[in-house]
Design a protein around this motif. Structure first.
Motif, PDB file in Angstrom:
ATOM      1  N   GLY A 140       5.267  15.964  29.361  1.00  0.00           N
ATOM      2  CA  GLY A 140       6.334  16.167  28.375  1.00  0.00           C
ATOM      3  C   GLY A 140       7.371  15.068  28.431  1.00  0.00           C
ATOM      4  N   LEU A 141       7.629  14.599  29.654  1.00  0.00           N
ATOM      5  CA  LEU A 141       8.598  13.514  29.839  1.00  0.00           C
ATOM      6  C   LEU A 141       8.127  12.268  29.103  1.00  0.00           C
ATOM      7  N   MET A 142       6.867  11.898  29.345  1.00  0.00           N
ATOM      8  CA  MET A 142       6.349  10.651  28.769  1.00  0.00           C
ATOM      9  C   MET A 142       6.137  10.765  27.261  1.00  0.00           C
ATOM     10  N   GLU A 143       6.011  12.011  26.775  1.00  0.00           N
ATOM     11  CA  GLU A 143       5.815  12.232  25.345  1.00  0.00           C
ATOM     12  C   GLU A 143       7.036  11.759  24.543  1.00  0.00           C
ATOM     13  N   VAL A 144       8.230  11.894  25.123  1.00  0.00           N
ATOM     14  CA  VAL A 144       9.457  11.578  24.366  1.00  0.00           C
ATOM     15  C   VAL A 144      10.276  10.446  24.978  1.00  0.00           C
ATOM     16  N   LEU A 145       9.890   9.982  26.163  1.00  0.00           N
ATOM     17  CA  LEU A 145      10.726   9.031  26.912  1.00  0.00           C
ATOM     18  C   LEU A 145      11.157   7.822  26.077  1.00  0.00           C
ATOM     19  N   PRO A 146      12.477   7.605  25.928  1.00  0.00           N
ATOM     20  CA  PRO A 146      12.908   6.414  25.193  1.00  0.00           C
ATOM     21  C   PRO A 146      12.758   5.163  26.061  1.00  0.00           C
ATOM     22  N   ASP A 147      12.836   4.005  25.426  1.00  0.00           N
ATOM     23  CA  ASP A 147      12.756   2.749  26.187  1.00  0.00           C
ATOM     24  C   ASP A 147      13.931   2.627  27.149  1.00  0.00           C
ATOM     25  N   ASP A 148      13.736   1.846  28.196  1.00  0.00           N
ATOM     26  CA  ASP A 148      14.787   1.563  29.170  1.00  0.00           C
ATOM     27  C   ASP A 148      15.408   2.827  29.732  1.00  0.00           C
ATOM     28  N   CYS A 149      14.572   3.710  30.214  1.00  0.00           N
ATOM     29  CA  CYS A 149      15.080   4.949  30.790  1.00  0.00           C
ATOM     30  C   CYS A 149      14.387   5.213  32.122  1.00  0.00           C
ATOM     31  N   VAL A 150      15.186   5.366  33.185  1.00  0.00           N
ATOM     32  CA  VAL A 150      14.617   5.705  34.496  1.00  0.00           C
ATOM     33  C   VAL A 150      14.985   7.139  34.852  1.00  0.00           C
ATOM     34  N   GLN A 151      14.228   7.723  35.761  1.00  0.00           N
ATOM     35  CA  GLN A 151      14.500   9.094  36.165  1.00  0.00           C
ATOM     36  C   GLN A 151      15.063   9.130  37.587  1.00  0.00           C
ATOM     37  N   VAL A 152      15.739  10.247  37.864  1.00  0.00           N
ATOM     38  CA  VAL A 152      16.164  10.509  39.237  1.00  0.00           C
ATOM     39  C   VAL A 152      15.126  11.452  39.835  1.00  0.00           C
ATOM     40  N   GLY A 153      14.607  11.102  41.013  1.00  0.00           N
ATOM     41  CA  GLY A 153      13.602  11.953  41.649  1.00  0.00           C
ATOM     42  C   GLY A 153      13.893  12.142  43.125  1.00  0.00           C
ATOM     43  N   LYS A 154      13.307  13.196  43.695  1.00  0.00           N
ATOM     44  CA  LYS A 154      13.471  13.423  45.140  1.00  0.00           C
ATOM     45  C   LYS A 154      12.718  12.340  45.905  1.00  0.00           C
ATOM     46  N   LYS A 155      13.252  11.926  47.046  1.00  0.00           N
ATOM     47  CA  LYS A 155      12.682  10.763  47.732  1.00  0.00           C
ATOM     48  C   LYS A 155      11.275  11.032  48.291  1.00  0.00           C
ATOM     49  N   GLU A 156      10.950  12.314  48.485  1.00  0.00           N
ATOM     50  CA  GLU A 156       9.619  12.659  48.990  1.00  0.00           C
ATOM     51  C   GLU A 156       8.507  12.135  48.068  1.00  0.00           C
ATOM     52  N   LEU A 157       8.825  11.994  46.773  1.00  0.00           N
ATOM     53  CA  LEU A 157       7.808  11.551  45.807  1.00  0.00           C
ATOM     54  C   LEU A 157       7.312  10.142  46.105  1.00  0.00           C
ATOM     55  N   MET A 158       8.174   9.367  46.789  1.00  0.00           N
ATOM     56  CA  MET A 158       7.807   7.986  47.103  1.00  0.00           C
ATOM     57  C   MET A 158       6.557   7.929  47.987  1.00  0.00           C
ATOM     58  N   TYR A 159       6.322   9.009  48.751  1.00  0.00           N
ATOM     59  CA  TYR A 159       5.207   9.003  49.696  1.00  0.00           C
ATOM     60  C   TYR A 159       3.944   9.643  49.125  1.00  0.00           C
ATOM     61  N   ALA A 160       3.938   9.943  47.812  1.00  0.00           N
ATOM     62  CA  ALA A 160       2.768  10.600  47.212  1.00  0.00           C
ATOM     63  C   ALA A 160       1.694   9.581  46.819  1.00  0.00           C
TER      64      ALA A 160
END
Ligand code: 3VV
Ligand code: NKN
Length: 272
Positions: free
Chosen positions: A108-128
């Motif tokens: 759903g995020l990628m369906e509407v994501l505008p250009d030049d937009c970053v997300q805030v995510g939990k740092k645990e995701l970095m290790y996935a």
């Protein structure tokens, strides 16, 4: 020899099919497993492309990631009905806030994501694994949710660089996944960020997944998700004292929209 492999393949597929028919738990696990597999394989394919085209960690990679993730919905029969995309057409930075129900939200995020937009995510995701790598390459801002102090410091840095880099920042203000059909109370970080940077807040609401997706009931069928991008809420002139009000206002608007999109207007009335 080759016929042998074919027979084996057909046998395994048949077995999986029978298991899926017999057990909702197996069906659910296989579908979620397949989603994770798509994410892992998609990331592994997209990462070298990102590196070759853009050279490293940059929000420009989101275009590549978006192209890959937007194909995932066809595998699961998930359809999106999007309204209000014109509300994203704001020059320069903004904070986008949306409800977060499941790992499926990445579609759903990628369906509407505008250009030049970053997300805030939990740092645990970095290790996935490869998924962590692609999220890193896409420029996602990682926060440590267990330490409010360090998360606030990261967010304050973001407030400064947002204007300079003209990027929008997507935050899930509930701070965690929540698939109950309602919203969790909002954390205030996103709204502090908007006020510090004096940029508008754009709420985005996804209708409840509960009719087609419910991990507790092993439910994951095809389904339709309504998405609405709401008009921006200005923060010019607001100070840190106004953050709680701003948070409440967004929360109420988004909750009403969530109930409306999910087709349960009565709950909206009961809520306040
Ligand atoms: C090619 C194929 C690829 C396939 C794979 C797909 C890949 C897709 C690619 C890319 C997409 C990537 C997508 C990633 C998505 C990830 C989603 C997540 O991970 S969601 C979890 C993490 N996100 C959050 O948690 C954010 C929201 N959280 C916040 O903003 C919080 O506010 C936070 C962490 C900053 C603090 O949380 P607190 O739990 O301590 O709670 P509080 O109530 O907000 O704050 C406590 C006090 O501190 C103040 N405060 C908060 N922030 C402040 C600030 N910046 N300045 C001053 N005070 C602040 C508040 O006002 C409050 O104080 P008073 O109660 O009002 O007195
Ligand atoms: C070692 C390889 C593992 C690969 C697993 C692939 C899984 C694909 C997931 C796509 C990215 C999902 C981003 C996401 O939705 O993260 C969850 C957090 O927002 C909220 O965390 P939580 O609810 O507080 O646990």
């Amino acid at each position: 020899m080759e016929l042998g492999w074919l027979l084996w393949g057909a046998g395994v597929l048949l077995l999986l099919h029978v298991l899926m028919e017999l057990s909702p738990a197996v069906n659910f696990a296989l579908r979620i497993g397949f989603y994770c597999l798509l994410c892992v394989v998609g990331s592994a394919l997209a990462a070298p492309v990102c590196l070759l085209v853009n050279g490293g960690r940059t929000v420009k990679n989101m275009r590549i990631i978006k192209t890959v993730v937007k194909t995932f919905k066809y595998f699961f029969g998930v359809r999106f009905e999007v309204k209000g995309l014109e509300n994203f057409e704001i020059e320069g930075p903004a904070i986008i806030v949306s409800n977060h129900q499941s790992i499926l939200d990445m579609m759903g995020l990628m369906e509407v994501l505008p250009d030049d937009c970053v997300q805030v995510g939990k740092k645990e995701l970095m290790y996935a694994g490869t998924v962590g790598l692609i999220i890193y390459l896409g420029g996602v801002i990682f926060i440590n949710r267990k330490s409010t102090t360090s998360a606030k410091m990261v967010m304050a840095e973001v407030a400064k660089t947002m204007a300079a880099d003209k990027v929008k920042v997507w935050v899930y203000p509930e701070g965690t996944r929540n698939c109950t059909g309602d919203l969790l109370p909002f954390k205030k970080g996103a709204f502090h960020l908007a006020v510090q940077a004096q940029v508008p807040v754009i709420p985005v609401v996804y209708s409840s997944f509960t009719t087609f997706y419910n991990p507790k009931k092993n439910l994951f069928t095809s389904g339709k998700i309504k998405v609405e991008v709401l008009p921006a809420i200005e923060t010019k002139g607001l100070t840190s004292g106004d953050v709680s009000d701003l948070t409440d206002r967004c929360f109420r608007t988004m909750r009403e929209t969530l109930f409306r999109l999910s087709g349960c207007p009565s709950e909206a009335k009961d809520s306040s």
